[in-house]
Design an enzyme around this catalytic site. Structure first.
Site, mmCIF file in Angstrom:
data_model
loop_
_atom_site.group_PDB
_atom_site.id
_atom_site.type_symbol
_atom_site.label_atom_id
_atom_site.label_comp_id
_atom_site.label_asym_id
_atom_site.label_seq_id
_atom_site.Cartn_x
_atom_site.Cartn_y
_atom_site.Cartn_z
ATOM 1 N N ASP A 140 0.796 -1.233 0.000
ATOM 2 C CA ASP A 140 0.000 0.000 0.000
ATOM 3 C C ASP A 140 0.823 1.275 0.000
ATOM 4 O OD1 ASP A 140 -2.716 -0.877 -0.138
ATOM 5 O OD2 ASP A 140 -2.492 -1.683 1.873
ATOM 6 N N ASP A 167 -7.466 -4.225 -4.558
ATOM 7 C CA ASP A 167 -7.008 -2.904 -4.132
ATOM 8 C C ASP A 167 -5.657 -2.540 -4.743
ATOM 9 O OD1 ASP A 167 -8.411 -4.605 -2.273
ATOM 10 O OD2 ASP A 167 -8.271 -3.082 -0.722
#
Length: 400
Positions: A116, A181
């Protein structure tokens, strides 16, 4: 003469109608800018009075603001929100705050234990670079891309999302889990390739996007949340969920990540298959029988107790922002108009909090992870982020 007056009258009515419509659009944008300024003024006043660099993500069950460390995957969004507030207002007083909150994340560029970092540095440093052309931010963006690239598994052609040897992920029996994601983190790789001239970043991003397109999507164009690979052979081991209702359900924010991700991939590659994939995901979302009239989805399109299920404003905001971009590539399909409807819903009292409430976040009614019992029907800093990005894109399109 009657005909001339009648024509003049009709023209004035048409002009007045157009002017009224334009004024309404301007009022909507300005109203939401004013709201964001008010909420962020309250939020940053609290942070500055603390003498620390605090990073608000959501609110706790007692209503108090929940602050996060810099290695939290959401740490880039609040700095990004301050950059967006500067862009929306042109008020330079926001610059030193945006710089301070961004530069507090400096060490993230070396983080390699999850994927991320694209969210974290893209939302903060990349936005700072885009708005001020800060050359000193480029090395941070490039180093972050290098760190993210360490998670690329050539045998599978994907960037591994989570480590699977510890935490709750270790209990799932995964080897190389990839979540939808991760499509969002590819933007950082594309940008780093442009900045550095190193095509390695670009090639990794394309490989990941292509492999995800091949394995993450069902026949109805909905996507799985998690696909687990054998990192050596690329064999698909499992297709599951972590944050959705069930392995075969369509987790709402996952569909938004997919839609935004492939729209963004087209921006950098101009590869028509990414545009086609984005439109396929659009068709799944907006033709779904469980999508509410206000276009703000339930947290999962297959959640068992619809309509008595929480909504996810973060999924709606992300989708709206991507729709504005998609409308520039594929005009005359009503994409901007759909985005406008979503934004109108989110900007209404049903989702936008009154100033001074909601922990000073902008939007209410988002969902983090119901299976983990975390962040259910709360504000989330990334819901605000994509709402503000959508507002910027809407304003820029209407200026043209």
């Amino acid at each position: 003469m009657k005909t001339a007056f009648a024509t003049l009258g009709l023209a004035l009515l048409v002009f007045a109608g157009c002017a009224g419509q334009k004024k309404t659009e301007i009022d909507f944008i300005q109203d939401n800018i004013d709201n964001a300024v008010a909420q962020h003024t309250l939020q940053t006043d609290i942070i500055e009075k603390s003498g620390k660099v605090l990073n608000p993500r959501t609110i706790d069950k007692d209503g108090s603001i929940h602050y996060i460390p810099i290695d939290d995957w959401c740490s880039g969004f609040f700095p990004g929100n301050i950059w967006f507030t500067y862009e929306l207002t042109g008020d330079k007083k926001w610059i030193p705050l945006a710089e301070k909150y961004t530069e507090a994340l400096d060490s993230v560029q070396y983080l390699t234990w999850h994927h991320d970092v694209g969210f974290m540095i893209g939302s903060s440093y990349l936005n700072g670079y885009r708005r001020l052309g800060k050359e000193e931010y480029k090395p941070v963006i490039i180093q972050t891309a290098k760190s993210l690239s360490t998670r690329f598994r050539p045998g599978a052609g994907v960037i591994q999302s989570w480590d699977a040897d510890k935490g709750w992920q270790a209990q799932r029996g995964w080897k190389c889990p990839v979540i939808i994601d991760n499509m969002m983190n590819l933007e950082l790789l594309f940008e780093a390739s442009l900045m550095s001239g190193d095509s390695t970043f670009y090639n990794i991003a394309v490989s990941h996007a292509n492999t995800t397109m091949k394995n993450h999507f069902r026949a109805d164009n909905s996507c799985y949340h998690v696909v687990d690979y054998d990192p050596e052979t690329g064999e698909v081991r499992k297709k599951q969920t972590a944050q959705g209702y069930a392995d075969e359900s369509a987790w709402a924010r996952g569909q938004a990540w997919a839609f935004y991700g492939y729209t963004m991939c087209y921006r950098y590659t101009h590869d028509a298959k990414y545009l086609e994939q984005a439109e396929k995901v659009y068709n799944f979302i907006f033709n779904n029988k469980n999508l509410p009239e206000d276009l703000v989805p339930y947290w999962d399109f297959d959640a068992p107790n619809i309509p008595n299920e929480p909504r996810d404003a973060s999924a709606a905001a992300c989708t709206a922002s991507a729709l504005y971009e998609l409308s520039t590539y594929v005009p005359n399909k009503g994409y901007k108009e759909t985005a406008d409807k979503i934004m109108e819903s989110l900007g209404s009292p049903a989702y936008r909090a009154a100033v001074g409430t909601n922990g000073n976040f902008i939007l209410m009614h988002s969902v983090g992870s119901i299976p983990h019992g975390a962040e259910i029907d709360v504000p989330l800093n990334y819901a605000d982020y994509y709402f503000l990005e959508g507002l910027i894109r809407k304003r820029d399109l209407e200026k043209k």
